[in-house]
Design an enzyme around this catalytic site. Structure first.
Site, PDB file in Angstrom:
ATOM      1  N   LYS A  37       0.884  -1.170   0.000  1.00  0.00           N
ATOM      2  CA  LYS A  37       0.000   0.000   0.000  1.00  0.00           C
ATOM      3  C   LYS A  37       0.914   1.211   0.000  1.00  0.00           C
ATOM      4  CE  LYS A  37      -3.743   2.429   2.171  1.00  0.00           C
ATOM      5  NZ  LYS A  37      -5.195   2.396   2.027  1.00  0.00           N
ATOM      6  N   ASP A  50      -2.013  -2.427  21.598  1.00  0.00           N
ATOM      7  CA  ASP A  50      -2.217  -3.406  22.662  1.00  0.00           C
ATOM      8  C   ASP A  50      -3.626  -3.309  23.251  1.00  0.00           C
ATOM      9  OD1 ASP A  50      -1.932  -0.975  23.781  1.00  0.00           O
ATOM     10  OD2 ASP A  50      -0.413  -1.547  25.260  1.00  0.00           O
ATOM     11  N   GLU A 127      -3.025  -2.279  -2.471  1.00  0.00           N
ATOM     12  CA  GLU A 127      -4.223  -1.481  -2.192  1.00  0.00           C
ATOM     13  C   GLU A 127      -3.898  -0.025  -2.449  1.00  0.00           C
ATOM     14  OE1 GLU A 127      -5.799  -1.510   1.853  1.00  0.00           O
ATOM     15  OE2 GLU A 127      -7.021   0.261   1.396  1.00  0.00           O
ATOM     16  N   GLY A 128      -4.787   0.693  -3.118  1.00  0.00           N
ATOM     17  CA  GLY A 128      -4.570   2.113  -3.363  1.00  0.00           C
ATOM     18  C   GLY A 128      -4.840   2.943  -2.120  1.00  0.00           C
ATOM     19  N   GLY A 130      -7.458   6.006  -1.069  1.00  0.00           N
ATOM     20  CA  GLY A 130      -8.622   6.713  -1.610  1.00  0.00           C
ATOM     21  C   GLY A 130      -8.956   6.166  -2.985  1.00  0.00           C
TER      22      GLY A 130
END
Ligand SMILES: Nc1ncnc2c1ncn2[C@@H]1O[C@H](COP(=O)(O)OP(=O)(O)OP(=O)(O)O)[C@@H](O)[C@H]1O
Ligand SMILES: [Mg+2]
Length: 236
Positions: A37, A50, A127-128, A130
């Site tokens: 990404k 956590d 994954e792009g 936006g």
């Protein structure tokens, strides 16, 4: 490079979920899968690492950073830097989030990073950030990176009102730049779709001249329960 670039009609439309499902499909077939990404923003808005993963009926796994969700889905052991070379706190466009950190995103670093990750795996799922016309630096857009990587795209989109226009605009922007479109995914696709949702699916397929897949609501904490998404990725 063998793989796919998952884009969407905008932000928060299901890109991570779709990319994760494709990565999971490939991994389940025994392929080693790299994920990528170009930039992750909005890390300030996430609960601490956590913190509780589940509780009070809320699935906190949806609130982990995209690079962590992608890594888990792919069964990858890539470090954060390799999956997402640029990571920022503010929930801003990547060009602005970088400027706020006194940095500039370097497309050469992104291309080299993605190619190196792909070279170490059987396939890469990107994954792009936006939608396709989001700037990374100056006038270099997510669409330019996608074209430079030479990957076909999958478009994540919402099933409901407004999606025809957003999806057809995205397909036009993609094809106008010579990108190959694999398919559109409507997500999350309800168990009992309304007449509007069913019509949207048919209209996008007909007017966009594109294959349209659907993804039901997933238990994001359990990748083994996810349905397969087509992952017949072309080889150069
Ligand atoms: N099939 C699905 N099953 C479960 N949740 C879904 C599904 N599709 C979308 N969602 C939910 O919709 C929201 C947006 O999805 P996602 O994070 O994948 O969008 P995105 O396009 O990657 O967003 P961003 O632009 O921030 O990267 C998330 O809360 C996600 O869990
Ligand atoms: Mg995402």
């Amino acid at each position: 490079m063998r793989g796919v670039f998952v884009t969407g009609t905008g932000t928060e439309v299901g890109k991570t979920v779709v990319a994760a499902a494709i990565a999971r499909t490939l991994a389940a077939d025994g392929e080693s899968v790299a994920v990528f990404k170009p930039a992750v923003t909005g890390l300030n808005d996430l609960p601490p690492a956590d913190g509780p993963k589940k509780g009070a009926g809320v699935d906190f796994s949806a609130h982990r950073p995209d690079h962590e969700i992608l890594r888990t889905a792919a069964g990858s052991n890539q470090p954060d830097e390799e999956i997402a070379p640029y990571r920022y706190g503010p929930p801003a466009s990547p060009h602005l989030a970088a400027a706020m950190a006194d940095e500039e995103i370097d497309p050469r670093r992104l291309l080299a990073g993605a190619r190196a990750a792909a070279a170490r795996a059987d396939a890469i799922v990107c994954e792009g950030v936006g939608g396709l016309l989001v700037p990374l630096v100056g006038d270099y857009l997510v669409r330019d990176l996608t074209a430079d990587l030479g990957l076909p795209i999958v478009v994540a989109a919402s099933p409901g009102l407004g999606t025809i226009n957003h999806t057809l605009l995205t397909l036009e922007a993609a094809r106008g730049a010579g990108l190959a479109v694999e398919y559109v995914v409507l997500t999350p696709w309800p168990a009992a779709p309304t007449a509007i949702e069913k019509s949207n699916r048919e209209t996008i397929a007909a007017l966009g001249k594109v294959r349209v897949e659907t993804l039901p609501p997933l238990d994001l904490a359990d990748p083994r329960s996810w349905p397969r998404l087509p992952a017949s990725l072309r080889r150069d």
